[in-house]
Design a protein around this motif. Structure first.
Motif, mmCIF file in Angstrom:
data_model
loop_
_atom_site.group_PDB
_atom_site.id
_atom_site.type_symbol
_atom_site.label_atom_id
_atom_site.label_comp_id
_atom_site.label_asym_id
_atom_site.label_seq_id
_atom_site.Cartn_x
_atom_site.Cartn_y
_atom_site.Cartn_z
ATOM 1 N N ALA A 129 -43.109 11.975 10.655
ATOM 2 C CA ALA A 129 -42.142 12.803 10.260
ATOM 3 C C ALA A 129 -42.363 14.085 9.819
ATOM 4 O O ALA A 129 -43.485 14.533 9.194
ATOM 5 C CB ALA A 129 -41.333 12.114 9.106
ATOM 6 N N SER A 130 -41.667 15.049 10.227
ATOM 7 C CA SER A 130 -41.823 16.580 9.834
ATOM 8 C C SER A 130 -40.543 17.453 9.601
ATOM 9 O O SER A 130 -39.379 16.750 10.212
ATOM 10 C CB SER A 130 -42.831 17.499 10.843
ATOM 11 O OG SER A 130 -42.010 17.349 12.213
ATOM 12 N N ALA A 162 -35.203 18.327 11.130
ATOM 13 C CA ALA A 162 -36.038 17.320 10.634
ATOM 14 C C ALA A 162 -36.598 16.436 12.116
ATOM 15 O O ALA A 162 -35.620 16.237 12.998
ATOM 16 C CB ALA A 162 -35.344 16.234 9.666
ATOM 17 N N ASN A 163 -37.663 15.870 12.013
ATOM 18 C CA ASN A 163 -38.192 15.094 13.542
ATOM 19 C C ASN A 163 -38.893 13.895 12.937
ATOM 20 O O ASN A 163 -39.615 13.929 11.747
ATOM 21 C CB ASN A 163 -39.053 16.065 14.051
ATOM 22 C CG ASN A 163 -39.478 15.325 15.503
ATOM 23 O OD1 ASN A 163 -40.425 14.240 15.477
ATOM 24 N ND2 ASN A 163 -39.223 16.047 16.618
ATOM 25 N N TRP A 198 -31.906 19.459 20.328
ATOM 26 C CA TRP A 198 -31.513 18.463 19.099
ATOM 27 C C TRP A 198 -31.056 17.318 19.851
ATOM 28 O O TRP A 198 -30.158 17.329 20.724
ATOM 29 C CB TRP A 198 -30.639 19.162 17.909
ATOM 30 C CG TRP A 198 -31.006 20.407 17.248
ATOM 31 C CD1 TRP A 198 -32.505 20.551 17.250
ATOM 32 C CD2 TRP A 198 -30.310 21.383 16.739
ATOM 33 N NE1 TRP A 198 -32.435 21.757 16.494
ATOM 34 C CE2 TRP A 198 -31.041 22.285 15.968
ATOM 35 C CE3 TRP A 198 -29.028 21.617 16.440
ATOM 36 C CZ2 TRP A 198 -30.626 23.346 15.336
ATOM 37 C CZ3 TRP A 198 -28.428 22.668 15.960
ATOM 38 C CH2 TRP A 198 -29.363 23.608 15.231
ATOM 39 N N THR A 199 -31.471 16.128 19.322
ATOM 40 C CA THR A 199 -30.935 14.905 19.663
ATOM 41 C C THR A 199 -29.516 14.654 19.179
ATOM 42 O O THR A 199 -28.570 14.018 19.712
ATOM 43 C CB THR A 199 -31.685 13.671 19.548
ATOM 44 O OG1 THR A 199 -33.233 14.021 20.290
ATOM 45 C CG2 THR A 199 -31.089 12.392 20.195
ATOM 46 N N THR A 200 -29.313 14.645 17.832
ATOM 47 C CA THR A 200 -28.140 14.594 16.961
ATOM 48 C C THR A 200 -28.009 15.529 15.739
ATOM 49 O O THR A 200 -29.014 16.152 15.482
ATOM 50 C CB THR A 200 -28.089 13.198 16.597
ATOM 51 O OG1 THR A 200 -28.939 12.844 15.238
ATOM 52 C CG2 THR A 200 -28.371 11.973 17.244
ATOM 53 N N GLY A 238 -38.019 11.537 5.990
ATOM 54 C CA GLY A 238 -38.908 12.406 5.741
ATOM 55 C C GLY A 238 -38.589 13.691 5.059
ATOM 56 O O GLY A 238 -39.409 14.296 4.392
ATOM 57 N N TYR A 239 -37.504 14.281 5.544
ATOM 58 C CA TYR A 239 -36.724 15.431 5.051
ATOM 59 C C TYR A 239 -36.599 15.187 3.265
ATOM 60 O O TYR A 239 -37.010 16.169 2.745
ATOM 61 C CB TYR A 239 -35.497 15.874 5.654
ATOM 62 C CG TYR A 239 -34.423 16.397 4.968
ATOM 63 C CD1 TYR A 239 -34.510 17.685 5.101
ATOM 64 C CD2 TYR A 239 -33.318 16.147 4.331
ATOM 65 C CE1 TYR A 239 -33.647 18.684 4.568
ATOM 66 C CE2 TYR A 239 -32.465 16.580 3.365
ATOM 67 C CZ TYR A 239 -32.492 17.922 3.784
ATOM 68 O OH TYR A 239 -31.695 18.672 3.085
ATOM 69 N N LEU A 240 -36.325 14.237 2.855
ATOM 70 C CA LEU A 240 -36.060 13.986 1.708
ATOM 71 C C LEU A 240 -37.189 13.783 0.840
ATOM 72 O O LEU A 240 -37.413 14.567 -0.333
ATOM 73 C CB LEU A 240 -35.195 12.625 1.261
ATOM 74 C CG LEU A 240 -33.870 12.566 1.607
ATOM 75 C CD1 LEU A 240 -33.270 10.951 1.548
ATOM 76 C CD2 LEU A 240 -32.773 13.455 0.876
#
Length: 287
Positions: A129-130, A162-163, A198-200, A238-240
């Motif tokens: 995650a990034s 985020a990814n 972006w996917t969603t 991952g963002y959190l």
């Protein structure tokens, strides 16, 4: 069933993930042996099903598979809910243990374990995650497509891209009512997302530091909204963690699909000392 160009019939399973009832969760098509299927045939099967994604497996060894994911419009590098659905389907046939999936986003091991009610739970380990801050222009254009204003956002959670296998714009709604009232410009948002890859768009409201409600517009897949999005949930976790809202080893729960009438429950855990995320869920066959 799906018919291939060579006339042979491919078995297509239908499961719904992140739920214990067929009326909830996110449906996915599952083909446990896609050998011999062309890209066009897999896309056609996904389009005929009309689910946000379908998974196609190519066995490569004992409990090892290459997997490809298709929305009704295009191939997707990674899909969490279709992975959960596929793993539960596998567990019903080959039993508990770990299966190793090779996706276009990287390796994804999945633990198949007993669920609390005697059912099967699948626990996937996401790609790394990034996250990065979204630009002012990205935010402005997306808000216009959503028909939201800057006042609709929660400043405690800044907008990021985020990814965890795919890119997702993460936007925090200031209130549950704002999240519930989703009426966006499909064509405008689809154009922005296609341009930016972006996917969603992962829209969420924080009920507490560990409980979230989410909605995921998904125009790139030809779907207005996704009722459960495992890849976005992993990216969000991952963002959190990056923003200091979640400690290593801690878990969150995400309620998604409620406003669509398909309630889904996702559990995500930040892996200590690792940028990857564990995403857990159940799945059931669709009659």
């Amino acid at each position: 069933m799906g018919r291939r160009n060579d006339g042979q019939v491919t078995e297509v399973l239908r499961y719904t993930a992140f739920t214990t009832t067929p009326s909830g969760g996110n449906p996915a098509g599952v083909v446990l042996d896609a050998q011999g299927l062309s890209d066009a045939e897999m896309l056609a099967i996904a389009a005929e099903l009309g689910y946000s994604e379908s998974a196609f497996l190519f066995p490569t060894g004992e409990r090892q598979y290459r997997v490809r994911y298709f929305s009704p419009l295009a191939e997707v590098a990674f899909c969490g809910h279709a992975t959960i659905a596929t793993s539960v389907a596998l567990g019903e046939r080959i039993g508990q243990g770990t299966v190793h999936l090779a996706t276009q986003a990287g390796p994804v091991p999945v633990e198949i374990v007993p669920g609390p009610a005697g059912d099967i739970t699948a626990v996937l380990t996401s790609p790394p995650a990034s996250t990065r801050p979204a630009t002012e222009e990205e935010i402005r254009r997306t808000l216009a497509g959503l028909r939201w204003s800057a006042d609709d956002l929660d400043p405690a959670y800044p907008a990021h891209v985020a990814n965890a296998g795919n890119d997702h714009l993460v936007l925090a709604a200031a209130t549950r009512d704002r999240l519930a009232d989703l009426d966006y410009d499909y064509d405008a948002l689809a154009k922005i997302m296609a341009e930016l890859g972006w996917t969603t768009v992962h829209l969420f409201w924080a009920e507490s530091p560990a409980v979230f409600h989410a909605r995921n517009p998904f125009p790139p897949g030809g779907v207005v909204e996704d009722p459960a999005t495992g890849a976005a949930a992993a990216a969000f976790t991952g963002y959190l963690r990056t923003l200091g809202h979640l400690q290593d080893g801690s878990s969150i729960t995400i309620h998604q699909g409620v406003d669509m009438g398909r309630p889904s429950l996702l559990t995500c855990t930040a892996i200590p000392g690792d940028t990857r995320v564990k995403v857990s869920g159940t799945a059931v066959p669709i009659p």
